[in-house]
Write a protein that holds these residues in place. Structure first.
Motif, PDB file in Angstrom:
ATOM      1  N   PRO A 181      -4.305   3.527  -0.561  1.00 15.80           N
ATOM      2  CA  PRO A 181      -4.743   2.552  -1.572  1.00 15.80           C
ATOM      3  C   PRO A 181      -3.672   1.495  -1.820  1.00 15.80           C
ATOM      4  O   PRO A 181      -2.481   1.714  -1.590  1.00 15.80           O
ATOM      5  CB  PRO A 181      -4.950   3.411  -2.818  1.00 15.80           C
ATOM      6  CG  PRO A 181      -4.015   4.555  -2.631  1.00 15.80           C
ATOM      7  CD  PRO A 181      -3.958   4.812  -1.156  1.00 15.80           C
ATOM      8  N   ARG A 182      -4.119   0.362  -2.322  1.00 16.62           N
ATOM      9  CA  ARG A 182      -3.195  -0.719  -2.637  1.00 16.62           C
ATOM     10  C   ARG A 182      -2.451  -0.392  -3.924  1.00 16.62           C
ATOM     11  O   ARG A 182      -3.024   0.150  -4.872  1.00 16.62           O
ATOM     12  CB  ARG A 182      -3.958  -2.025  -2.813  1.00 16.62           C
ATOM     13  CG  ARG A 182      -3.043  -3.187  -3.144  1.00 16.62           C
ATOM     14  CD  ARG A 182      -3.781  -4.480  -3.251  1.00 16.62           C
ATOM     15  NE  ARG A 182      -2.856  -5.485  -3.743  1.00 16.62           N
ATOM     16  CZ  ARG A 182      -3.208  -6.540  -4.444  1.00 16.62           C
ATOM     17  NH1 ARG A 182      -4.458  -6.762  -4.700  1.00 16.62           N
ATOM     18  NH2 ARG A 182      -2.296  -7.389  -4.863  1.00 16.62           N
ATOM     19  N   GLU A 203      -9.394  -3.364  -0.782  1.00 11.18           N
ATOM     20  CA  GLU A 203      -9.813  -2.244   0.066  1.00 11.18           C
ATOM     21  C   GLU A 203      -8.598  -1.459   0.553  1.00 11.18           C
ATOM     22  O   GLU A 203      -7.529  -2.025   0.752  1.00 11.18           O
ATOM     23  CB  GLU A 203     -10.596  -2.769   1.263  1.00 11.18           C
ATOM     24  CG  GLU A 203     -11.860  -3.514   0.877  1.00 11.18           C
ATOM     25  CD  GLU A 203     -12.505  -4.193   2.069  1.00 11.18           C
ATOM     26  OE1 GLU A 203     -12.022  -4.003   3.210  1.00 11.18           O
ATOM     27  OE2 GLU A 203     -13.482  -4.927   1.854  1.00 11.18           O
ATOM     28  N   PRO A 204      -8.741  -0.165   0.772  1.00 13.93           N
ATOM     29  CA  PRO A 204      -7.629   0.627   1.323  1.00 13.93           C
ATOM     30  C   PRO A 204      -7.274   0.147   2.728  1.00 13.93           C
ATOM     31  O   PRO A 204      -8.101  -0.404   3.445  1.00 13.93           O
ATOM     32  CB  PRO A 204      -8.167   2.049   1.364  1.00 13.93           C
ATOM     33  CG  PRO A 204      -9.355   2.057   0.482  1.00 13.93           C
ATOM     34  CD  PRO A 204      -9.888   0.668   0.445  1.00 13.93           C
ATOM     35  N   TYR A 256       0.857  -1.183   0.000  1.00 18.65           N
ATOM     36  CA  TYR A 256       0.000   0.000   0.000  1.00 18.65           C
ATOM     37  C   TYR A 256       0.891   1.231   0.000  1.00 18.65           C
ATOM     38  O   TYR A 256       2.038   1.162   0.457  1.00 18.65           O
ATOM     39  CB  TYR A 256      -0.907   0.013   1.240  1.00 18.65           C
ATOM     40  CG  TYR A 256      -1.887  -1.144   1.241  1.00 18.65           C
ATOM     41  CD1 TYR A 256      -3.135  -1.014   0.665  1.00 18.65           C
ATOM     42  CD2 TYR A 256      -1.546  -2.369   1.812  1.00 18.65           C
ATOM     43  CE1 TYR A 256      -4.032  -2.071   0.656  1.00 18.65           C
ATOM     44  CE2 TYR A 256      -2.432  -3.431   1.803  1.00 18.65           C
ATOM     45  CZ  TYR A 256      -3.675  -3.278   1.226  1.00 18.65           C
ATOM     46  OH  TYR A 256      -4.554  -4.328   1.208  1.00 18.65           O
TER      47      TYR A 256
END
Length: 109
Positions: A37-38, A25-26, A6
């Protein structure tokens, strides 16, 4: 659970151990706590994979790029360009048949 990368806007890149269901998902940054965010920064590590699985992955990758084919457009058993199998039957000028590769004690029908 696998590791995912991330990128926090303030702190930079970090790695987190998360379930696969939550991979998209963040994730909260461990330093500042903001949502990050990834990002995909590296390829999966195939060096630690079992040799059989690594060979299977290599075969799958090779088959998607260049499938094994002798001639483009023709499938297995193509009758238009494959060699005709030789017959084991020998037909004599008088019309009688012989089977030279068959066992000598077998009688022709």
């Amino acid at each position: 659970m696998p590791f995912y990368d991330y990128e926090c806007a303030e702190c930079g890149v970090f790695t987190a151990l998360r379930p696969m269901a939550a991979s998209a998902e963040p994730c909260d940054c461990p330093d500042c706590g903001t949502s990050a965010p990834r990002v995909i920064l590296r390829t999966p590590n195939f060096a630690l994979m079992e040799p059989g699985m690594r060979a299977a992955h290599a075969t799958n990758e090779r088959s998607t790029v260049s499938p094994k084919s002798t001639q483009a457009g023709h499938g297995p058993g193509c009758s238009c360009c494959s060699a005709k199998p030789s017959s084991r039957t020998l037909t004599r000028p008088d019309g009688s048949k012989a089977f030279p590769t068959a066992r000598p004690w077998m009688v022709s029908h």
